[in-house]
Enzyme design. Structure first.
Site, PDB file in Angstrom:
ATOM      1  CE  LYS A  76     -28.630 -26.144  43.680  1.00  0.00           C
ATOM      2  NZ  LYS A  76     -29.683 -27.115  44.047  1.00  0.00           N
ATOM      3  CB  SER A 151     -30.701 -29.199  40.817  1.00  0.00           C
ATOM      4  OG  SER A 151     -30.979 -28.783  42.155  1.00  0.00           O
ATOM      5  CB  SER A 175     -31.824 -31.139  44.255  1.00  0.00           C
ATOM      6  OG  SER A 175     -32.631 -31.270  43.119  1.00  0.00           O
TER       7      SER A 175
END
Length: 486
Positions: A76, A151, A175
């Site tokens: 990420k 997210s 998330s």
């Protein structure tokens, strides 16, 4: 190979049936073909990835390999990686090349995993749909009209579309779990403090936690074995004896007490999600688990509490982005104050600005006691509710998200509806408890549904065991989006 588990990939590599260089090349080629449409990756560096793969091949050849050596992973874009563009999905950091590795990145490097690239995300991890990214929205591989969740939407999409066998994510209010549910994969947020936050760009420091995302609970256990550990560079890191999360995976779940909070099965959950979750619970009944109704009375306040506390911490954390030290800097300004104002106005997107404003407001004189202090008191009550519930049960289960993935653009102008995507996940985050999501079927428009599993502190092994036994009895986690199955 694209549908192989981490253990299967490890066997192929150790038996020399494929090299890490070849395996990495296959995933890079797949990313090149599918990413222009899906937008799961922000940054790739083919040469860096292949260099790591060649190093992994040497480790295997010389007997220095681990079980995960040579297997690719997506990171990420919230994790700093030395020499890699690290943007956090924001214009503010669109030119920031990290000079160091986050602990999580370093841990995977040390065991010989190969970094495929940096995945797309909501800007500064603020969002539930991956639509706030400066680099554009990510598409859900099950239905490209739908959001992947956020997210960590890029990571979830990458795993679901088989662009990567595994990925890292972060979870502040849901998330990891929410995008895992919406993309039909498995993801776990460990107990707060188990995984180092060093080098992970901060959103809300008392809530942020890193965790793995993969197809199965077994894969998550293997990844968690690498990620969990004390780090003196993180003041919130917990010093605990190292645990093998794969050790109890096969243990029967007969007699497991599953708590069903009445608040999680009230109004607000769509009927298709309810049906899939009920079917999953029926499967657990077949496996010998028992059920008990529990109550989390303050969980209904989790979303408002979260959206007071998290923005307050974000307001403080994001004050460092001022155009002076690193990141975006306004080209024209009259004085220092003007530089700060223009840099932040240009560098931050609308959702980030909204949360900074909320956070600054609740911390301001005259409102601190009315909002921030009250929210902290309620946070404590939410944790107490879980403590009482776990006196009656071993694990808590319910839906991860109240609905299946919604369409891209559908909730952009309705922040309240967007925030309610975290209605079932934010309570566990506020309490610092571990939570995970596993795929349990499909709802409307053939969009995935996730089951949320919450454990007591440090009960990740028990959660993974329960998830693994369910996955041995079902095949939801093995399914590939039809258009990606090529």
């Amino acid at each position: 190979m694209l549908n192989a588990s981490l253990r299967q990939l490890s066997s192929l590599l150790s038996e020399k049936k494929i090299s890490s260089t070849e395996l990495t090349g296959e995933f890079l080629a797949r990313i090149k073909a599918l990413n222009p449409d899906l937008n799961a990756f922000i940054t790739m560096d083919e040469e860096k990835s292949l260099d790591q793969a060649r190093t992994a091949d040497e480790m295997i050849a010389t007997g220095q390999s681990t079980l995960l050596t040579g297997i690719p992973i997506a990171q990420k874009d919230i994790f700093c990686a030395n020499g890699w563009l690290t943007t956090c999905g924001s214009k503010m950091l669109s030119n920031f090349i990290s000079p160091y590795d986050a602990t999580v990145v370093k841990q995977f490097d040390q065991v010989g995993m190969v970094n495929l690239g940096k995945t797309n995300m909501d800007e500064f991890a603020m969002g539930s749909s991956n639509e706030t990214s400066y680099y554009g929205p990510v598409k859900n591989p099950w239905d490209r009209l739908a959001v992947p969740g956020g997210s960590s939407g890029g990571s979830a999409c990458a795993v679901a579309a088989r662009l990567a066998p595994a990925a890292t994510g972060t979870d502040t209010g849901g998330s990891i779990r929410q995008p895992a549910a919406l993309c039909g994969i498995s993801g776990i947020k460990p107990t707060y403090g188990l995984v180092s936050r060093y080098g992970m760009i901060a959103f809300a420091s008392s809530l942020d936690q890193a965790g793995p995302m993969a197809r199965s609970a077994e894969d998550l256990a293997l990844l968690l074995n690498v990620m969990v550990g004390f780090d003196e560079r993180d003041s919130t890191s917990l010093q605990r004896e190292k645990e093998d999360y794969t050790q109890d995976l096969e243990k029967p779940v007969s007699g497991l007490r599953i708590g069903l909070p009445k608040e999680f099965f009230a109004e607000g959950m769509s009927s298709d999600v309810s049906s899939a979750v009920e079917a999953a619970l029926a499967e657990y009944r077949k496996l010998g688990a028992t059920f008990v109704e529990v109550s989390l009375p303050n969980s209904k306040l989790a979303v408002p509490v979260y959206y007071v506390l998290a923005p307050a911490e974000a307001s403080s954390n994001l004050s460092r982005f001022d155009g002076v030290r690193y990141g975006h800097r306004a080209a024209q300004y009259a004085n220092l104050e003007d530089l700060y104002a223009k840099t932040r106005a240009e560098g931050f997107g609308d959702e980030v600005k909204r949360r900074i404003l909320i956070g600054t407001y609740v911390l301001s004189h005259g409102y601190y006691d009315a909002y921030y202090l009250q929210a902290q008191k309620l946070r404590r009550l939410i944790a107490e509710d879980f403590k009482k519930a776990f006196e009656q049960c071993d694990l808590i289960m319910g839906p991860t998200s109240p609905t299946v993935a919604f369409n891209i653009g559908e909730r952009c102008n309705d922040p309240i509806q967007m925030y309610l995507s975290d209605i079932y996940t934010s309570a566990a985050s506020l309490a610092g408890l571990p939570g995970m999501s596993i795929p349990v079927g499909f709802g409307s428009k053939n969009r995935p549904v996730g089951l949320h599993i919450i454990g007591n502190y440090f009960r990740e092994a028990q959660m993974l065991n329960a998830a693994h036994r369910y996955q041995l009895a079902t095949n939801w986690h093995e399914l590939t989006p039809p258009e990606m199955n090529r």
